[in-house]
Design a protein around this motif. Structure first.
Motif, PDB file in Angstrom:
ATOM      1  N   SER A  29      19.812  12.642  -8.471  1.00 52.56           N
ATOM      2  CA  SER A  29      20.037  12.795  -7.033  1.00 52.56           C
ATOM      3  C   SER A  29      18.817  12.487  -6.164  1.00 52.56           C
ATOM      4  CB  SER A  29      20.530  14.208  -6.731  1.00 52.56           C
ATOM      5  OG  SER A  29      19.583  15.167  -7.146  1.00 52.56           O
ATOM      6  N   PHE A  30      17.618  12.398  -6.744  1.00 51.49           N
ATOM      7  CA  PHE A  30      16.429  12.150  -5.943  1.00 51.49           C
ATOM      8  C   PHE A  30      16.264  10.673  -5.619  1.00 51.49           C
ATOM      9  CE2 PHE A  30      13.966  16.123  -7.359  1.00 51.49           C
ATOM     10  CZ  PHE A  30      14.403  16.793  -6.259  1.00 51.49           C
ATOM     11  N   GLU A  31      15.623  10.441  -4.478  1.00 48.68           N
ATOM     12  CA  GLU A  31      15.307   9.077  -4.055  1.00 48.68           C
ATOM     13  C   GLU A  31      13.828   8.827  -4.329  1.00 48.68           C
ATOM     14  OE1 GLU A  31      15.301   6.392   0.011  1.00 48.68           O
ATOM     15  OE2 GLU A  31      16.479   8.225  -0.071  1.00 48.68           O
ATOM     16  N   PHE A  32      13.552   7.806  -5.116  1.00 51.84           N
ATOM     17  CA  PHE A  32      12.196   7.414  -5.445  1.00 51.84           C
ATOM     18  C   PHE A  32      11.884   6.144  -4.659  1.00 51.84           C
ATOM     19  CE2 PHE A  32      14.022   9.485  -9.172  1.00 51.84           C
ATOM     20  CZ  PHE A  32      13.141  10.548  -9.321  1.00 51.84           C
ATOM     21  N   GLY A  33      11.360   6.286  -3.464  1.00 50.20           N
ATOM     22  CA  GLY A  33      11.164   5.134  -2.584  1.00 50.20           C
ATOM     23  C   GLY A  33      12.523   4.648  -2.116  1.00 50.20           C
ATOM     24  N   ASN A  34      12.860   3.408  -2.419  1.00 48.93           N
ATOM     25  CA  ASN A  34      14.180   2.872  -2.099  1.00 48.93           C
ATOM     26  C   ASN A  34      15.107   2.897  -3.305  1.00 48.93           C
ATOM     27  OD1 ASN A  34      13.546   2.318   0.553  1.00 48.93           O
ATOM     28  ND2 ASN A  34      12.760   0.285   0.069  1.00 48.93           N
ATOM     29  N   TYR A  35      14.681   3.521  -4.379  1.00 48.24           N
ATOM     30  CA  TYR A  35      15.433   3.523  -5.632  1.00 48.24           C
ATOM     31  C   TYR A  35      16.054   4.895  -5.865  1.00 48.24           C
ATOM     32  CZ  TYR A  35      16.397   2.853 -10.592  1.00 48.24           C
ATOM     33  OH  TYR A  35      17.012   2.758 -11.810  1.00 48.24           O
ATOM     34  N   ILE A  36      17.362   4.928  -6.009  1.00 51.60           N
ATOM     35  CA  ILE A  36      18.067   6.164  -6.352  1.00 51.60           C
ATOM     36  C   ILE A  36      18.717   5.924  -7.706  1.00 51.60           C
ATOM     37  CG2 ILE A  36      19.877   7.804  -5.710  1.00 51.60           C
ATOM     38  CD1 ILE A  36      19.444   6.942  -2.804  1.00 51.60           C
ATOM     39  N   PHE A  37      18.248   6.644  -8.706  1.00 54.44           N
ATOM     40  CA  PHE A  37      18.720   6.448 -10.072  1.00 54.44           C
ATOM     41  C   PHE A  37      20.231   6.622 -10.171  1.00 54.44           C
ATOM     42  CE2 PHE A  37      19.514   8.213 -14.379  1.00 54.44           C
ATOM     43  CZ  PHE A  37      19.254   7.059 -15.092  1.00 54.44           C
ATOM     44  N   GLY A  38      20.785   7.602  -9.487  1.00 51.29           N
ATOM     45  CA  GLY A  38      22.224   7.848  -9.530  1.00 51.29           C
ATOM     46  C   GLY A  38      23.021   6.680  -8.977  1.00 51.29           C
ATOM     47  N   ASP A  39      22.534   6.081  -7.904  1.00 50.65           N
ATOM     48  CA  ASP A  39      23.209   4.910  -7.332  1.00 50.65           C
ATOM     49  C   ASP A  39      23.195   3.752  -8.323  1.00 50.65           C
ATOM     50  OD1 ASP A  39      23.498   6.442  -5.080  1.00 50.65           O
ATOM     51  OD2 ASP A  39      22.308   5.148  -3.778  1.00 50.65           O
ATOM     52  N   GLN A  40      22.061   3.553  -8.971  1.00 47.85           N
ATOM     53  CA  GLN A  40      21.956   2.469  -9.951  1.00 47.85           C
ATOM     54  C   GLN A  40      22.865   2.717 -11.153  1.00 47.85           C
ATOM     55  OE1 GLN A  40      20.287  -0.340  -9.320  1.00 47.85           O
ATOM     56  NE2 GLN A  40      19.843   0.577  -7.333  1.00 47.85           N
ATOM     57  N   LEU A  41      22.955   3.976 -11.575  1.00 49.38           N
ATOM     58  CA  LEU A  41      23.824   4.321 -12.699  1.00 49.38           C
ATOM     59  C   LEU A  41      25.290   4.095 -12.346  1.00 49.38           C
ATOM     60  CD1 LEU A  41      23.900   5.399 -15.575  1.00 49.38           C
ATOM     61  CD2 LEU A  41      23.917   7.702 -14.639  1.00 49.38           C
ATOM     62  N   GLU A  89       0.823  -1.201   0.000  1.00 49.40           N
ATOM     63  CA  GLU A  89       0.000   0.000   0.000  1.00 49.40           C
ATOM     64  C   GLU A  89       0.863   1.259   0.000  1.00 49.40           C
ATOM     65  OE1 GLU A  89      -3.211   1.804   3.016  1.00 49.40           O
ATOM     66  OE2 GLU A  89      -3.492  -0.296   2.481  1.00 49.40           O
ATOM     67  N   GLN A  90       1.966   1.235   0.731  1.00 50.72           N
ATOM     68  CA  GLN A  90       2.865   2.387   0.768  1.00 50.72           C
ATOM     69  C   GLN A  90       3.499   2.611  -0.599  1.00 50.72           C
ATOM     70  OE1 GLN A  90       6.102   2.047   3.487  1.00 50.72           O
ATOM     71  NE2 GLN A  90       6.679   4.172   3.297  1.00 50.72           N
ATOM     72  N   SER A  91       3.823   1.553  -1.305  1.00 46.28           N
ATOM     73  CA  SER A  91       4.413   1.650  -2.631  1.00 46.28           C
ATOM     74  C   SER A  91       3.428   2.307  -3.599  1.00 46.28           C
ATOM     75  CB  SER A  91       4.824   0.260  -3.091  1.00 46.28           C
ATOM     76  OG  SER A  91       4.730   0.108  -4.450  1.00 46.28           O
ATOM     77  N   PHE A  92       2.158   1.901  -3.555  1.00 45.07           N
ATOM     78  CA  PHE A  92       1.135   2.506  -4.404  1.00 45.07           C
ATOM     79  C   PHE A  92       0.987   3.985  -4.089  1.00 45.07           C
ATOM     80  CE2 PHE A  92      -3.270   3.813  -5.108  1.00 45.07           C
ATOM     81  CZ  PHE A  92      -3.323   3.637  -6.487  1.00 45.07           C
ATOM     82  N   SER A  93       1.035   4.331  -2.810  1.00 45.80           N
ATOM     83  CA  SER A  93       0.938   5.717  -2.383  1.00 45.80           C
ATOM     84  C   SER A  93       2.094   6.544  -2.935  1.00 45.80           C
ATOM     85  CB  SER A  93       0.911   5.780  -0.859  1.00 45.80           C
ATOM     86  OG  SER A  93       1.054   7.086  -0.409  1.00 45.80           O
TER      87      SER A  93
END
Length: 130
Positions: free
Chosen positions: A50-62, A2-6
């Motif tokens: 630089s933004f964190e989308f939930g537990n996902y940070i695009f920069g970290d993944q890159l 539910e938190q993910s959907f939110s």
């Protein structure tokens, strides 16, 4: 679950609001699109990295995709290298905004980049000093 959907709903609403603002600005635009118009696009890329989308940070993944660590310590502590990655976008955005001030979007790209670079430099200085 539910938190993910939110979170997804919140980000979707924010994205729609931003797109509506951009379309409204484009409709009233009297400036020409030129090289300075790259400034806000680069600033948006810097923010996305630089933004964190939930537990996902695009920069970290890159950085992980490039085989580089995202943090200075192995346990995700210390200095976060993603700020350098975002600076790769903010610095050119700032330069392009200053060199092409009459193009559409150059002013906003210049200001956004200036603010973010300031917010990056101050904590980095504190980290270096401590």
């Amino acid at each position: 679950m539910e938190q993910s959907f939110s979170s997804i709903l919140t980000y979707s609403i924010q994205a729609i609001a931003i797109l509506l603002i951009i379309f409204n600005i484009l409709r009233r635009n009297e400036k020409k699109v030129g090289w300075g118009s790259l400034s806000p696009l680069l600033a948006l890329l810097g923010m996305a990295v630089s933004f964190e989308f939930g537990n996902y940070i695009f920069g970290d993944q890159l950085l992980s995709f490039l085989g580089l660590p995202a943090w200075s310590n192995a346990d995700n502590t210390g200095f976060h290298y993603t700020i350098f990655l975002s600076s790769i976008f903010f610095i050119p955005s700032l330069i392009i905004g200053y060199k092409n001030p009459k193009a559409f979007g150059a002013k906003i790209g210049k200001w956004v980049s200036s603010i973010y670079l300031f917010m990056i430099i101050i904590p980095a200085l504190f980290f270096i000093i401590s």
